[in-house]
Design a protein around this motif. Structure first.
Motif, PDB file in Angstrom:
ATOM      1  N   TYR A  50       0.863  -1.183   0.000  1.00  0.00           N
ATOM      2  CA  TYR A  50       0.000   0.000   0.000  1.00  0.00           C
ATOM      3  C   TYR A  50       0.899   1.231   0.000  1.00  0.00           C
ATOM      4  CZ  TYR A  50      -3.293  -3.580   1.513  1.00  0.00           C
ATOM      5  OH  TYR A  50      -4.043  -4.723   1.595  1.00  0.00           O
ATOM      6  N   GLU A  51       0.888   1.965  -1.098  1.00  0.00           N
ATOM      7  CA  GLU A  51       1.796   3.091  -1.278  1.00  0.00           C
ATOM      8  C   GLU A  51       1.055   4.422  -1.203  1.00  0.00           C
ATOM      9  OE1 GLU A  51       4.997   2.467  -4.299  1.00  0.00           O
ATOM     10  OE2 GLU A  51       3.650   0.902  -5.043  1.00  0.00           O
ATOM     11  N   ASN A  52       1.840   5.480  -1.123  1.00  0.00           N
ATOM     12  CA  ASN A  52       1.339   6.853  -1.128  1.00  0.00           C
ATOM     13  C   ASN A  52       0.428   7.118   0.069  1.00  0.00           C
ATOM     14  OD1 ASN A  52       1.223   9.459  -2.239  1.00  0.00           O
ATOM     15  ND2 ASN A  52      -0.691   9.017  -3.310  1.00  0.00           N
ATOM     16  N   ILE A  53       0.787   6.586   1.208  1.00  0.00           N
ATOM     17  CA  ILE A  53       0.042   6.821   2.449  1.00  0.00           C
ATOM     18  C   ILE A  53       0.933   7.637   3.381  1.00  0.00           C
ATOM     19  CG2 ILE A  53      -1.044   5.747   4.444  1.00  0.00           C
ATOM     20  CD1 ILE A  53      -1.701   3.362   2.707  1.00  0.00           C
ATOM     21  N   LYS A  54       0.515   8.842   3.697  1.00  0.00           N
ATOM     22  CA  LYS A  54       1.303   9.733   4.538  1.00  0.00           C
ATOM     23  C   LYS A  54       1.188   9.294   6.001  1.00  0.00           C
ATOM     24  CE  LYS A  54       2.273  12.308   0.971  1.00  0.00           C
ATOM     25  NZ  LYS A  54       3.636  12.369   0.401  1.00  0.00           N
ATOM     26  N   ILE A  55       2.032   8.361   6.388  1.00  0.00           N
ATOM     27  CA  ILE A  55       1.983   7.815   7.749  1.00  0.00           C
ATOM     28  C   ILE A  55       2.362   8.903   8.742  1.00  0.00           C
ATOM     29  CG2 ILE A  55       2.880   5.999   9.258  1.00  0.00           C
ATOM     30  CD1 ILE A  55       3.532   4.402   6.720  1.00  0.00           C
ATOM     31  N   THR A  56       1.663   8.923   9.879  1.00  0.00           N
ATOM     32  CA  THR A  56       1.883   9.958  10.875  1.00  0.00           C
ATOM     33  C   THR A  56       3.314   9.939  11.399  1.00  0.00           C
ATOM     34  OG1 THR A  56       1.121  10.798  13.002  1.00  0.00           O
ATOM     35  CG2 THR A  56       1.079   8.419  12.697  1.00  0.00           C
ATOM     36  N   ALA A  94      -6.587   0.116   8.309  1.00  0.00           N
ATOM     37  CA  ALA A  94      -6.701   1.493   8.795  1.00  0.00           C
ATOM     38  C   ALA A  94      -5.342   1.949   9.290  1.00  0.00           C
ATOM     39  CB  ALA A  94      -7.736   1.586   9.924  1.00  0.00           C
ATOM     40  N   CYS A  95      -4.982   3.195   8.975  1.00  0.00           N
ATOM     41  CA  CYS A  95      -3.684   3.738   9.357  1.00  0.00           C
ATOM     42  C   CYS A  95      -3.835   5.219   9.655  1.00  0.00           C
ATOM     43  CB  CYS A  95      -2.660   3.514   8.246  1.00  0.00           C
ATOM     44  SG  CYS A  95      -1.037   4.242   8.579  1.00  0.00           S
ATOM     45  N   VAL A  96      -3.231   5.678  10.746  1.00  0.00           N
ATOM     46  CA  VAL A  96      -3.242   7.092  11.101  1.00  0.00           C
ATOM     47  C   VAL A  96      -2.313   7.825  10.162  1.00  0.00           C
ATOM     48  CG1 VAL A  96      -2.844   8.763  12.944  1.00  0.00           C
ATOM     49  CG2 VAL A  96      -3.713   6.477  13.497  1.00  0.00           C
ATOM     50  N   VAL A  97      -2.789   8.941   9.608  1.00  0.00           N
ATOM     51  CA  VAL A  97      -2.022   9.682   8.605  1.00  0.00           C
ATOM     52  C   VAL A  97      -1.690  11.072   9.129  1.00  0.00           C
ATOM     53  CG1 VAL A  97      -2.960   8.415   6.655  1.00  0.00           C
ATOM     54  CG2 VAL A  97      -4.163  10.421   7.495  1.00  0.00           C
ATOM     55  N   GLU A  98      -0.711  11.668   8.484  1.00  0.00           N
ATOM     56  CA  GLU A  98      -0.230  13.003   8.854  1.00  0.00           C
ATOM     57  C   GLU A  98      -1.048  14.052   8.108  1.00  0.00           C
ATOM     58  OE1 GLU A  98       2.457  15.540  10.959  1.00  0.00           O
ATOM     59  OE2 GLU A  98       2.121  13.375  11.069  1.00  0.00           O
ATOM     60  N   VAL A  99      -1.790  14.841   8.870  1.00  0.00           N
ATOM     61  CA  VAL A  99      -2.595  15.920   8.286  1.00  0.00           C
ATOM     62  C   VAL A  99      -2.434  17.158   9.154  1.00  0.00           C
ATOM     63  CG1 VAL A  99      -4.310  14.396   7.233  1.00  0.00           C
ATOM     64  CG2 VAL A  99      -4.630  15.170   9.580  1.00  0.00           C
ATOM     65  N   GLY A 100      -2.885  18.275   8.629  1.00  0.00           N
ATOM     66  CA  GLY A 100      -2.852  19.513   9.387  1.00  0.00           C
ATOM     67  C   GLY A 100      -4.249  19.939   9.800  1.00  0.00           C
ATOM     68  N   HIS A 155       6.390   1.663   7.296  1.00  0.00           N
ATOM     69  CA  HIS A 155       7.768   2.084   7.085  1.00  0.00           C
ATOM     70  C   HIS A 155       7.985   3.475   7.686  1.00  0.00           C
ATOM     71  CE1 HIS A 155       9.550  -0.903   4.129  1.00  0.00           C
ATOM     72  NE2 HIS A 155       8.330  -1.361   4.365  1.00  0.00           N
ATOM     73  N   ALA A 156       9.134   3.642   8.321  1.00  0.00           N
ATOM     74  CA  ALA A 156       9.433   4.907   8.990  1.00  0.00           C
ATOM     75  C   ALA A 156       9.982   5.953   8.026  1.00  0.00           C
ATOM     76  CB  ALA A 156      10.435   4.672  10.122  1.00  0.00           C
ATOM     77  N   THR A 157      10.556   5.535   6.921  1.00  0.00           N
ATOM     78  CA  THR A 157      11.182   6.486   5.992  1.00  0.00           C
ATOM     79  C   THR A 157      10.460   6.568   4.649  1.00  0.00           C
ATOM     80  OG1 THR A 157      12.694   4.738   5.219  1.00  0.00           O
ATOM     81  CG2 THR A 157      13.433   6.129   7.037  1.00  0.00           C
ATOM     82  N   LYS A 158       9.409   5.778   4.461  1.00  0.00           N
ATOM     83  CA  LYS A 158       8.671   5.785   3.198  1.00  0.00           C
ATOM     84  C   LYS A 158       7.171   5.882   3.498  1.00  0.00           C
ATOM     85  CE  LYS A 158      11.993   2.476   1.255  1.00  0.00           C
ATOM     86  NZ  LYS A 158      12.127   1.135   0.629  1.00  0.00           N
TER      87      LYS A 158
END
Length: 630
Positions: free
Chosen positions: A40-46, A63-69, A354-357
C-alpha cells in the motif's frame, strides 16, 4: 609404551550430555514480505512520537493514522485494494486533534474505535467497499477523560466492551452500545504504558511509568497483584499469554539494555525468566498468537522482528529466528488468524509501517510445508468473530472463553452485521439475525458421500438445516393463507371488472379498432400475422378485455393522427390508464394460476411419497381451480 588404562570409553562416567536440537514444528518459520504491487503506497503515515502502532487491520479493511494539518484523521482502505492509494482517498476526519490509537471491533469488521488528543473516543461505521469521501459522522462519542486518550483495548469475549487509557492515569471501561462508562479504574499514579486482557477477559494486566506491573479486576477496579517490572526508564509493554496464567513483558534494564521477561499471574514478586535482547533504543512491541503459542517482538525504529516459542515449563521461552529487513518500522498492524491464507501455511501476518517511506508492507509468517493439504497441527480452532457474552452478562460477573471456529474451509471469515445508531436512545443497535448459525455453518466440515444413490440409506433431513426461526410448518401454513388471500383478491377484482367494463363507450371504440380497419375507410384483408397474434393472445389470456396487441396497434404513430373518434389527448390518456388497469388484472390472474399450479404439483408429490394412492385432495383442488374467474 602408551598407557591407556586410565582412558574413558564412550558411554562411561565421562560422557558428554548432548541433547541435540530441540524438536519444534515452528523451528523453520520464515517471514515472506509482499512484493511491491501487493503493498500500500502513497500513504502519509503519521510522524507522531507516541508509542502506539498507528495501524489496525481485519479481514476487510486496513486502517492507518495519517499526517494531516488542522486535526487528526486516519485512512481506511479495503484490504484487497492494494497498490498506490489515491490522493483523494476517503479519510475519517472527525477528531479535532491528533489520533493516537485505533482498534477494530473483533466482533464487527465494520466498526472501528479511535482515541485522540482531544480527550474523546469515537466509534465509526465503515461501509463495505470502503469510503468514497471523507467521513466525519461518528456513531457515538465517549467523553470521560480529562486529558488525551492514549490506548484502546477491546474485550476478547464480551460484546460492546471497550477500554480506554488516558494521560489522566485512568482506565475507563465503556459499554459502547449505550455510550456510558461501566467502571473507572484509577489505581495508577503515573502514565500507563500498555494493557492486555487474558483469554476470557476476567483479568487485565498493565504496565506504567512507575515501573510496576499490575493485575486488575476490570469490573471492580481492584488491584489483585502488583510487582516491580523492568528497571529502565523507557516504556515497557505487556501481553497476556492466553489462558496459561503467564505474562510476557518487554522493556529496558537499568543499563538501557532491551530485555524481555516472563511472569506468573499468581506471583509478581520476581519473574520466571528475564533475558537481555540487545542494546538498541527503540521500544519493543510484543504480539502473542495463542493458536501457535508464539510471541513476535518488533522494535520501533528497527528493521527486524524476532519470534519465540512459549512452553509450559522452564525456561518457558525458546528463541526461534528473526525476520531481518533493512527498512526501519514505525508500527505494526496485526491481522486476525481468521484472515490468514491457510493454503500457503500462513500462520501470522504483519502490516509494517515504514518509517522512511509512505509505504505499508504486508509480511507473512509461513511454515514451510510441501503438502497442499490443510495442516491440522498448525491450524487449531481459532477465535470466531462471535461474542460469548453480552455486555450486561459480563458486567454481572460472568466469564466465558472465546467461541472457536475451524479454518479448514480455507475461506477468510468476515462479519456482516449492519449497525444503526439511534440518537433518541443514545444507543447502537446491531442486527445479528442468524449470525451465529452462519459462522457455525462455515466451521462445519464437509463430509461427502461417494456411494451410489441406490445404495444410500434414506436419511431424513436434519432439523438444524432449516434456518427459519419459526419452523417449516408455520411457513407452510402462512404460504397457504397468502395463497387463499391472493385468490380471493383476484375474484373480487374480476367481479369489479365485469361490472365496470361490459358495455362502455371504451369497449365500443375498442371493438372498432380490433376489426382491423378505421371507420369510414375501405376494409382491408386480415393478414396472417394478425390472425396468429389474436390466436396466441386469446389462447394464453382468455379474457373479454383487449389484448396488448390491440393497445399497440391503436396507439401507433399513424393511427393516432388519423383517429377521428378520439377528440383530444385527455380521452387518449384516460383510455391508456384504463388499459393499464386491465393489464394489471390479467397479471394478477396469471400469478394466481401459477401459484395454484405449483401448489397442486407439491400436493401431487406429497401424495406420491406417502404412497396411499388417494387423489381426493387433488380432485378437490381441481374443482377450486375450475371455479376461478378464468
Amino acid at each position: 609404551m602408551l598407557d591407556t588404562s586410565e582412558c574413558q570409553k564412550p558411554g562411561g562416567r565421562g560422557k558428554m550430555n548432548f541433547r541435540g536440537i530441540r524438536s519444534s514444528k515452528f523451528r523453520h518459520v520464515y517471514g515472506a514480505p509482499a512484493k511491491r504491487p501487493h503493498c500500500y503506497e502513497n500513504i502519509k503515515i503519521t510522524r507522531n512520537a507516541h508509542d502506539s502502532n498507528f495501524c489496525a487491520t481485519n479481514p476487510k479493511f486496513l486502517a492507518c493514522v495519517v499526517e494531516v494539518g488542522g486535526g487528526g484523521s486516519f485512512i481506511v482502505l479495503p484490504l484487497e485494494k492494494m497498490g498506490r492509494a489515491d490522493y483523494a482517498a476517503g479519510k475519517v476526519t472527525g477528531h479535532t486533534k491528533n489520533v493516537l490509537d485505533i482498534k477494530w471491533n473483533p466482533f464487527n469488521d465494520n466498526i472501528i474505535a479511535s482515541a485522540s488528543e482531544d480527550c474523546t473516543v469515537k466509534l465509526w461505521y465503515i461501509p463495505d467497499g470502503g469510503l468514497s469521501k471523507d467521513l466525519d459522522d461518528f456513531l457515538i462519542e465517549l467523553q470521560g477523560h480529562r486529558r488525551r486518550v492514549m490506548y484502546l483495548e477491546w474485550h476478547p469475549t464480551a460484546e460492546n466492551i471497550l477500554l480506554s487509557a488516558g494521560y489522566d492515569h485512568t482506565i475507563i471501561v465503556w459499554n459502547i452500545a449505550k455510550g456510558h462508562a461501566v467502571n473507572i479504574i484509577d489505581c495508577h499514579v503515573d502514565t500507563i504504558y500498555s494493557m492486555s486482557f487474558n483469554r476470557n477477559g476476567s483479568l487485565l494486566a498493565t504496565t506504567s511509568k512507575d515501573k510496576l506491573i499490575r493485575i486488575i479486576d476490570p469490573r471492580s477496579g481492584e488491584v489483585l497483584r502488583q510487582g516491580d517490572c523492568h528497571k529502565g526508564t523507557k516504556a515497557s509493554k505487556v501481553v497476556y499469554l492466553g489462558d496459561t496464567g503467564r505474562l510476557f513483558t518487554t522493556g529496558f534494564s537499568k543499563f538501557s539494555d532491551r530485555q524481555y521477561g516472563i511472569w506468573s499471574q499468581n506471583d509478581l514478586s520476581e519473574p520466571l525468566a528475564m533475558e537481555n535482547i540487545d542494546s538498541s533504543s527503540g521500544v519493543l512491541y510484543p504480539f502473542y498468537d495463542h493458536d501457535t503459542k508464539m510471541v513476535y517482538v518488533g522494535g520501533k525504529g528497527d528493521g527486524n522482528v524476532r519470534y519465540y516459542e512459549m512452553i509450559d515449563e522452564a525456561p518457558y521461552c525458546f528463541y526461534l529466528s528473526q525476520f531481518i529487513s533493512g527498512a526501519p518500522q514505525r508500527g505494526f498492524g496485526i491481522l486476525p488468524k481468521r484472515g490468514c491464507d491457510t493454503t500457503h501455511c500462513e500462520i501470522f501476518r504483519f502490516y509494517k509501517l515504514h518509517a522512511t517511506k509512505d509505504l505499508i508492507e504486508p509480511i507473512s509468517m509461513v511454515v514451510p510445508r510441501k503438502s497442499e493439504m490443510f495442516q491440522d497441527d498448525i491450524y487449531p480452532e481459532t477465535a470466531a468473530p462471535t461474542p460469548s457474552l453480552t455486555a450486561d452478562e459480563w458486567a454481572t460477573g460472568k466469564n466465558a472463553y472465546p467461541l472457536l471456529m475451524s479454518l479448514r474451509s480455507g475461506t477468510r471469515v468476515r462479519t456482516y452485521k449492519p449497525v444503526v445508531y439511534k440518537p433518541s436512545e443514545n444507543a447502537i443497535v446491531v442486527s445479528d439475525r442468524n449470525n451465529d448459525r452462519k459462522f457455525m455453518f462455515l466451521s462445519e466440515e464437509t463430509k461427502p458421500d461417494y456411494r451410489p444413490m441406490d445404495r444410500r440409506p434414506d436419511i431424513p433431513q436434519s432439523p438444524q438445516m432449516d434456518h427459519r426461526p419459526l419452523g417449516a410448518d408455520s411457513y407452510k401454513n402462512k404460504q397457504e393463507n397468502n395463497y387463499q388471500t391472493a385468490l380471493d383478491g383476484a375474484k373480487l377484482a374480476h367481479e369489479k371488472y365485469q361490472k365496470t367494463y361490459q358495455n362502455t363507450k371504451f369497449q365500443e371504440v375498442q371493438r372498432k379498432w380490433i376489426s382491423g380497419h378505421q371507420p369510414g375507410s375501405n376494409p382491408r384483408p386480415q393478414s396472417p400475422l394478425d390472425v396468429d397474434l389474436d390466436t396466441i393472445y386469446k389462447t394464453n389470456i382468455p379474457s373479454g378485455s383487449t389484448t396488448v396487441r390491440s393497445l399497440t396497434s391503436r396507439f401507433g404513430g399513424n393511427n393516432m393522427r388519423d383517429n377521428k373518434d378520439i377528440e383530444n389527448e385527455d380521452d387518449l390518456r384516460t383510455m391508456v390508464e384504463e388499459q393499464k388497469s386491465e393489464i394489471e388484472n390479467l397479471r394478477a390472474e396469471l400469478s394466481v394460476k401459477d401459484r395454484k399450479i405449483q401448489h397442486l404439483e407439491e400436493r401431487l408429490k406429497l401424495s406420491q411419497v406417502n404412497g396411499n394412492g388417494t387423489t381426493s385432495p387433488l380432485i378437490g383442488d381441481r374443482s377450486i381451480l375450475d371455479q376461478s374467474p378464468h
